[in-house]
Design a protein around this motif. Structure first.
Motif: not given
Length: 97
Positions: A5-21
C-alpha cells in the motif's frame, strides 16, 4: 498501511511506476543502513532523526527464577521524532481516544 500500500501510494503521488518507487525506497533504506553501520545519525527533515546508541552493560533479574544475569552492552537504533510529527500524533491521539 503495509509495504504494498505504501509503494502504491508513493507511486501515485510521484507519478512513477510502482517498480521505480520500490527501487527508490530500497535505495534510501540501503543508504540509511550504511550510515547506521558507521554510527552516523540520519536526520530526515520534517520527520525526525534516526541514530545508533550504545546501551550499557546492565544486570537483569529473571522474574520466574530470580536469577541475576549480566546483559552485555549492545547497539540499538533510536528514533527521535520532529516536533511537528509529535504534535500530529498527539492531536490524532486525542481525537481518536
Amino acid at each position: 498501511m503495509n509495504n504494498k500500500e505504501f509503494i502504491a501510494e508513493l507511486a501515485s503521488r510521484t507519478g512513477h511506476t510502482q517498480d521505480e518507487s520500490l527501487k527508490m525506497v530500497k535505495a534510501v533504506i540501503d543508504q540509511m543502513a550504511k550510515s547506521f553501520e558507521t554510527g552516523d545519525a540520519v536526520p530526515v527533515s520534517g520527520f525526525g532523526t534516526f541514530e545508533v546508541k550504545k546501551r550499557l552493560e546492565r544486570v537483569m533479574v529473571n522474574p520466574s527464577t530470580g536469577l541475576r544475569m549480566l546483559v552485555p552492552p549492545k547497539l540499538v537504533l533510536n528514533f527521535k521524532p520532529a516536533a511537528t510529527i509529535k504534535g500530529q500524533v498527539r492531536k490524532g491521539g486525542t481525537e481518536n481516544g
